[in-house]
Write a protein that holds these residues in place. Structure first.
Motif, mmCIF file in Angstrom:
data_model
loop_
_atom_site.group_PDB
_atom_site.id
_atom_site.type_symbol
_atom_site.label_atom_id
_atom_site.label_comp_id
_atom_site.label_asym_id
_atom_site.label_seq_id
_atom_site.Cartn_x
_atom_site.Cartn_y
_atom_site.Cartn_z
ATOM 1 N N LYS A 156 0.549 -3.183 -19.544
ATOM 2 C CA LYS A 156 1.327 -4.334 -19.099
ATOM 3 C C LYS A 156 2.767 -4.293 -19.591
ATOM 4 O O LYS A 156 3.680 -4.742 -18.918
ATOM 5 C CB LYS A 156 0.670 -5.629 -19.612
ATOM 6 C CG LYS A 156 -0.470 -6.109 -18.751
ATOM 7 C CD LYS A 156 0.024 -6.754 -17.450
ATOM 8 C CE LYS A 156 -1.149 -7.211 -16.611
ATOM 9 N NZ LYS A 156 -0.805 -7.488 -15.231
ATOM 10 N N ARG A 165 0.301 2.344 -13.513
ATOM 11 C CA ARG A 165 -0.283 1.443 -12.520
ATOM 12 C C ARG A 165 0.423 1.613 -11.182
ATOM 13 O O ARG A 165 -0.203 1.551 -10.117
ATOM 14 C CB ARG A 165 -0.195 0.001 -13.008
ATOM 15 C CG ARG A 165 -1.201 -0.291 -14.109
ATOM 16 C CD ARG A 165 -0.829 -1.514 -14.922
ATOM 17 N NE ARG A 165 -0.594 -2.675 -14.104
ATOM 18 C CZ ARG A 165 0.417 -3.542 -14.296
ATOM 19 N NH1 ARG A 165 1.262 -3.356 -15.288
ATOM 20 N NH2 ARG A 165 0.566 -4.559 -13.510
ATOM 21 N N ALA A 166 1.736 1.831 -11.231
ATOM 22 C CA ALA A 166 2.492 2.020 -9.990
ATOM 23 C C ALA A 166 2.014 3.283 -9.267
ATOM 24 O O ALA A 166 1.779 3.273 -8.060
ATOM 25 C CB ALA A 166 3.979 2.103 -10.285
ATOM 26 N N ASP A 169 -1.141 2.778 -7.533
ATOM 27 C CA ASP A 169 -0.949 1.999 -6.302
ATOM 28 C C ASP A 169 -0.415 2.859 -5.173
ATOM 29 O O ASP A 169 -0.897 2.789 -4.047
ATOM 30 C CB ASP A 169 0.100 0.904 -6.540
ATOM 31 C CG ASP A 169 -0.534 -0.453 -6.776
ATOM 32 O OD1 ASP A 169 -1.742 -0.477 -7.004
ATOM 33 O OD2 ASP A 169 0.188 -1.450 -6.738
ATOM 34 N N ASN A 170 0.638 3.601 -5.449
ATOM 35 C CA ASN A 170 1.364 4.282 -4.384
ATOM 36 C C ASN A 170 2.192 5.416 -4.970
ATOM 37 O O ASN A 170 3.321 5.234 -5.390
ATOM 38 C CB ASN A 170 2.273 3.257 -3.681
ATOM 39 C CG ASN A 170 2.882 3.792 -2.416
ATOM 40 O OD1 ASN A 170 2.984 4.995 -2.220
ATOM 41 N ND2 ASN A 170 3.313 2.886 -1.551
ATOM 42 N N LEU A 173 5.613 6.349 -3.120
ATOM 43 C CA LEU A 173 6.709 5.431 -3.383
ATOM 44 C C LEU A 173 7.251 5.661 -4.794
ATOM 45 O O LEU A 173 8.459 5.617 -5.021
ATOM 46 C CB LEU A 173 6.239 3.982 -3.212
ATOM 47 C CG LEU A 173 7.299 2.911 -3.462
ATOM 48 C CD1 LEU A 173 8.449 3.043 -2.479
ATOM 49 C CD2 LEU A 173 6.702 1.519 -3.374
ATOM 50 N N LYS A 281 -8.009 -2.181 -3.727
ATOM 51 C CA LYS A 281 -7.447 -2.393 -2.397
ATOM 52 C C LYS A 281 -7.509 -1.110 -1.602
ATOM 53 O O LYS A 281 -7.439 -1.104 -0.407
ATOM 54 C CB LYS A 281 -5.990 -2.842 -2.501
ATOM 55 C CG LYS A 281 -5.896 -4.266 -2.924
ATOM 56 C CD LYS A 281 -4.463 -4.743 -2.874
ATOM 57 C CE LYS A 281 -4.283 -5.939 -3.762
ATOM 58 N NZ LYS A 281 -4.269 -5.570 -5.175
ATOM 59 N N ILE B 90 6.086 -1.145 -1.436
ATOM 60 C CA ILE B 90 5.979 -1.901 -2.690
ATOM 61 C C ILE B 90 4.706 -1.459 -3.422
ATOM 62 O O ILE B 90 3.881 -0.744 -2.850
ATOM 63 C CB ILE B 90 5.876 -3.419 -2.438
ATOM 64 C CG1 ILE B 90 4.770 -3.696 -1.418
ATOM 65 C CG2 ILE B 90 7.199 -3.999 -1.968
ATOM 66 C CD1 ILE B 90 4.021 -4.945 -1.700
ATOM 67 N N PHE B 91 4.565 -1.888 -4.680
ATOM 68 C CA PHE B 91 3.330 -1.624 -5.429
ATOM 69 C C PHE B 91 2.503 -2.906 -5.423
ATOM 70 O O PHE B 91 2.795 -3.834 -6.169
ATOM 71 C CB PHE B 91 3.664 -1.216 -6.859
ATOM 72 C CG PHE B 91 4.498 0.033 -6.940
ATOM 73 C CD1 PHE B 91 3.968 1.253 -6.563
ATOM 74 C CD2 PHE B 91 5.810 -0.020 -7.376
ATOM 75 C CE1 PHE B 91 4.733 2.410 -6.622
ATOM 76 C CE2 PHE B 91 6.581 1.129 -7.436
ATOM 77 C CZ PHE B 91 6.045 2.343 -7.060
ATOM 78 N N PRO B 92 1.456 -2.971 -4.563
ATOM 79 C CA PRO B 92 0.760 -4.245 -4.358
ATOM 80 C C PRO B 92 0.107 -4.835 -5.609
ATOM 81 O O PRO B 92 0.061 -6.048 -5.743
ATOM 82 C CB PRO B 92 -0.281 -3.924 -3.281
ATOM 83 C CG PRO B 92 -0.319 -2.452 -3.163
ATOM 84 C CD PRO B 92 0.974 -1.912 -3.669
ATOM 85 N N LEU B 94 1.096 -4.622 -8.685
ATOM 86 C CA LEU B 94 2.061 -5.004 -9.716
ATOM 87 C C LEU B 94 2.712 -6.327 -9.326
ATOM 88 O O LEU B 94 2.809 -6.650 -8.144
ATOM 89 C CB LEU B 94 3.149 -3.924 -9.867
ATOM 90 C CG LEU B 94 2.871 -2.800 -10.870
ATOM 91 C CD1 LEU B 94 1.612 -2.053 -10.528
ATOM 92 C CD2 LEU B 94 4.036 -1.846 -10.958
#
Lengths: 286, 236
Positions: A156, A165-166, A169-170, A173, A281, B90-92, B94
């Motif tokens: 965090k 964590r980013a 996610d992706n 990006l 997700k 975007i980073f969903p 976060l």
């Protein structure tokens, strides 16, 4: 029943420690690392080695975590990094190879027999509600709790933790906005494998050490990761606890020999009902 | 005005397939430039090629008087050019604040003022700093994506279809924000747009592409009033 819940929390803690690393690497690199269980076993045996040198237990745990982190990074560097461009199936098979390799090295050095960290008999402490708990088990719960809090703060608050964590996610990006993805992947292996080592050591402390121990615990760990949602460290924490507790509580109703059936059942139910998991997700690939 | 971006006859594509077949273009330091043209004409690929996401086969790209052809995205970002992809930008999982932190990842100084600036441009975002980005509406997510790129104080912003998928009133809002960013943040803007009319209205100049090549070039107004272009690409 309260006793079973406590037992479940102990197993849950171990599963959580194992599954955080697995979910992060799964989410970022998009492949199921079947060697993760054997990384746990390697960590557990490293600790045995240090105890043999008369190193105090806590120091041995920390040393094993550091070396196992290095081991994970080394495996990634030597094997997985070169296969990143390939499909996830290639990586998955490579990880099975890495798992077999690790397990056999452990067996070669330490032998196939059961081993315990300590031969002394511990007296269980009596707590209210008829709960009995050994000092080792209190240590497992407390240490796991501290590690999980530390991981939470790291993910965090720290720059690298947020970037992990980013990436989960992706990844694309993350590259576009200038995050050096290889560097973050490096740190992710280190973190994941250090936690796996702690999980392995605690498993050895609670049960015993065997070269197959990592492989056996892999199923509940995968169940926890998928239940929590692939790529979500918080999902892994929740999933690990749910799997651990439901496995132990199930022994009140079914033969304990079948308790890993519970992991299977939960795994199948999640895949059927909510394949993305609690916090997930992402669509799962392959 | 001195140009910030100068592209000389580049060809680019995936593998061996050439999609961009020789495009030249320049953007001045204070300009908004739009690239329009029919679908599948290589507009987005062209933008990706500038940013090092797609292989450039031939030609040169100069950014701020430096040849950046063949550089990787993370090297280009450090030179203050940012790219906002059309989707998945975007980073969903976060929060909004964490997304902006990631936008500033390559910075090692204190960027708290910069975050306030972004909230100033997109006041909507400041309302849910701690909300997960995945819970935002499509339009808000696009605003956040642009906000992330502003964290690096870009000299040039590449926008891939900033208005795609937005409700009509949000499209106007987005175009106003782009003008605002150009004026207040002193960022040159090069955007690819499906919504050609709206884009040309706020653009200093525009380029019309066809089949991976330059077709027309002119000021926003010239292109809007050109009958051929109107028929072919503006749906008149």
């Amino acid at each position: 029943m309260p006793q079973l819940i406590i037992n479940g929390i102990i197993m849950g803690s171990i599963i959580v420690l194992g599954s955080i690393g697995l979910t992060l690497t799964y989410g970022i690199l998009n492949f199921a690392n079947f060697a993760h269980g054997d990384i746990m076993a390697a960590g557990a045996y490293l600790c045995l080695f240090f105890l043999g040198l008369n190193v105090p237990f806590v120091v041995a745990v920390i040393l094993s975590m550091c070396i196992t982190a290095g081991l994970g990074i080394l495996i990634d560097w030597c094997i997985y990094r070169k296969l990143r461009e390939k499909t996830s199936v290639v990586l998955l098979i490579a990880s099975i190879g890495a798992a077999l390799f690790l397990r056999n090295v452990v067996q070669l050095i330490f032998g196939p027999q059961l081993v315990y960290y300590s031969s002394e008999i511990q007296m269980a402490k009596k707590l209210p509600f008829g709960i009995r708990i050994k000092p080792d088990e209190i240590f497992i719960i407390a240490a796991s709790f501290l590690l999980i809090i530390a991981v939470h703060l790291f993910l965090k608050r720290s720059r690298i933790g947020k970037a992990m964590r980013a990436l989960s996610d992706n990844m694309q990006l993350a590259g576009v906005i200038g995050i050096e993805t290889e560097k973050i992947i490096f740190w992710t292996w280190g973190l994941g494998c250090a936690l796996a080592a702690a999980g392995g050591i605690f498993l050895g402390l609670e049960v015993q050490l065997r070269p197959m121990m990592g492989w056996d615990v892999l199923l509940p760990i995968f169940a926890a990761v998928i239940l929590g949602g692939i790529g979500s460290p918080y999902g892994a924490m929740a999933g690990g606890m749910i799997i651990g507790i439901s496995q132990e509580v199930s022994t009140a109703f079914i033969n304990p020999a079948y308790k890993s059936v519970v992991s299977f059942m939960i795994l199948i139910l999640v895949l059927l009902i909510k394949p993305s998991g609690i916090f997930g997700k992402k669509e799962r690939l392959a | 005005m001195e140009s910030i971006l100068k592209i000389e006859n580049i060809a680019a594509g995936y593998g061996r397939v050439e999609i961009v077949k020789g495009i030249s273009l320049h953007v001045s330091k204070d300009e908004i430039v739009s690239i329009i043209g029919p679908n599948g004409t290589g507009k987005s690929t062209f933008l990706k090629a500038i940013f090092g996401l797609v292989k450039v086969f031939t030609g040169n790209i100069f950014f701020d008087n430096e040849d950046i052809t063949g550089l990787k995205p993370h090297q280009i970002v450090k030179r203050s050019m940012c790219y906002v992809p059309q989707d998945n930008n975007i980073f969903p999982s976060l929060t909004i604040k964490e997304n902006l932190d990631m936008g500033a990842f390559v910075r090692h100084d204190d960027y708290s003022k910069n975050i306030e600036e972004v909230y100033g441009i997109f006041p909507l975002l400041s309302g849910f700093k701690n909300k997960k980005a995945g819970e935002l509406s499509g339009g808000q997510q696009k605003m956040l994506a642009i906000g992330m790129s502003l964290m690096l104080k870009p000299k040039l912003l590449l926008l891939d279809e900033p208005s795609a998928g937005l409700a009509p009133n949000m499209v106007d809002e987005m175009m106003k924000k782009i003008e605002l960013i150009n004026r207040e943040e002193k960022a040159a803007i090069l955007m690819v747009e499906q919504n050609a009319k709206r884009a040309l209205k706020i653009s200093n100049r525009g380029y019309v592409l066809s089949m991976g090549k330059n077709m027309y070039e002119g000021t926003g107004e010239e292109l809007l009033n050109n009958k051929d272009i109107g028929k072919l690409y503006l749906g008149e």
